[in-house]
Motif scaffolding. Structure first.
Motif, PDB file in Angstrom:
ATOM      1  N   GLU A 273      26.346 -47.946 -38.599  1.00 41.67           N
ATOM      2  CA  GLU A 273      26.062 -47.350 -37.293  1.00 41.67           C
ATOM      3  C   GLU A 273      25.224 -46.085 -37.442  1.00 41.67           C
TER       4      GLU A 273
ATOM      5  N   THR B   2      21.470 -46.098 -37.215  1.00 41.22           N
ATOM      6  CA  THR B   2      20.870 -46.378 -35.911  1.00 41.22           C
ATOM      7  C   THR B   2      20.792 -45.133 -35.025  1.00 41.22           C
ATOM      8  N   TRP B   3      21.391 -44.037 -35.451  1.00 42.29           N
ATOM      9  CA  TRP B   3      21.416 -42.835 -34.640  1.00 42.29           C
ATOM     10  C   TRP B   3      20.031 -42.219 -34.562  1.00 42.29           C
TER      11      TRP B   3
ATOM     12  N   ARG C  97      29.299 -34.460 -21.585  1.00 40.29           N
ATOM     13  CA  ARG C  97      29.309 -35.631 -22.464  1.00 40.29           C
ATOM     14  C   ARG C  97      28.509 -36.795 -21.876  1.00 40.29           C
ATOM     15  N   THR C  98      27.723 -37.441 -22.741  1.00 46.45           N
ATOM     16  CA  THR C  98      27.066 -38.702 -22.414  1.00 46.45           C
ATOM     17  C   THR C  98      27.645 -39.733 -23.371  1.00 46.45           C
ATOM     18  N   PRO C  99      27.734 -40.997 -22.975  1.00 46.06           N
ATOM     19  CA  PRO C  99      28.424 -41.987 -23.816  1.00 46.06           C
ATOM     20  C   PRO C  99      27.928 -42.071 -25.260  1.00 46.06           C
ATOM     21  N   ASP C 100      26.631 -42.168 -25.474  1.00 49.10           N
ATOM     22  CA  ASP C 100      26.126 -42.326 -26.848  1.00 49.10           C
ATOM     23  C   ASP C 100      26.377 -41.089 -27.689  1.00 49.10           C
ATOM     24  N   GLN C 101      26.072 -39.913 -27.145  1.00 50.67           N
ATOM     25  CA  GLN C 101      26.293 -38.679 -27.894  1.00 50.67           C
ATOM     26  C   GLN C 101      27.780 -38.443 -28.130  1.00 50.67           C
ATOM     27  N   TRP C 102      28.598 -38.753 -27.145  1.00 51.26           N
ATOM     28  CA  TRP C 102      30.048 -38.566 -27.275  1.00 51.26           C
ATOM     29  C   TRP C 102      30.607 -39.428 -28.390  1.00 51.26           C
ATOM     30  N   ARG C 103      30.131 -40.647 -28.492  1.00 52.00           N
ATOM     31  CA  ARG C 103      30.578 -41.512 -29.580  1.00 52.00           C
ATOM     32  C   ARG C 103      30.191 -40.905 -30.929  1.00 52.00           C
ATOM     33  N   ARG C 104      28.956 -40.441 -31.048  1.00 50.89           N
ATOM     34  CA  ARG C 104      28.523 -39.828 -32.307  1.00 50.89           C
ATOM     35  C   ARG C 104      29.367 -38.598 -32.628  1.00 50.89           C
TER      36      ARG C 104
ATOM     37  N   HIS D 210      33.832 -52.898 -30.217  1.00 52.14           N
ATOM     38  CA  HIS D 210      32.723 -52.218 -30.868  1.00 52.14           C
ATOM     39  C   HIS D 210      32.836 -52.393 -32.372  1.00 52.14           C
TER      40      HIS D 210
END
Length: 124
Positions: free
Chosen positions: A5, A8-9, A79-86, A123
């Motif tokens: 993963e 892909t960041w 928080r935004t979903p993609d950044q929050w996951r990272r 996921h």
């Protein structure tokens, strides 16, 4: 899983704001109805979500109403979903690695559990 993963960041910079670095209730004191913050040894400029990750992995997970109360006082959720996951992956890995390095097996297991919760059936 994490390595696959991670490649892909996106690269590049991020918006930064002043952060505490160890933002959690043990560093908050209530003085005559005013919340004051102590232990600023890790304060630095970081993405605004940085101080949320410890709360999410411990306090918000224990009692979801704390997240609602925190945001009521904080203001708009950064928080935004993609950044929050990272952010959450980074916190989980950092927790496990730090705890392993100091021999804290219980806290290391907590880091692994945080990471495991990010890689469920929905996921890979």
């Amino acid at each position: 899983m994490v390595r696959a993963e991670l490649v892909t960041w996106p690269g590049g910079g991020s918006r930064v704001v002043p952060t505490h670095g160890d933002w959690q209730p043990r560093n908050w004191l209530v003085d005559d109805g005013v919340v004051r913050v102590i232990d600023l040894g890790r304060a630095s400029m970081r993405p605004p979500t940085e101080d949320f990750v410890r709360l999410a992995g411990q306090d918000f997970a224990r009692d979801p109403e704390l997240e609602t109360a925190f945001l009521d006082g904080y203001g708009p959720d950064p928080r935004t979903p993609d950044q929050w996951r990272r952010d959450r992956i980074g916190q989980a890995v950092g927790t496990a690695v730090w705890a392993h390095g100091v021999g804290d097996d219980e806290f290391e297991a907590h880091g692994h559990a945080l990471l495991g919760g990010l890689y469920d059936a929905s996921h890979p």
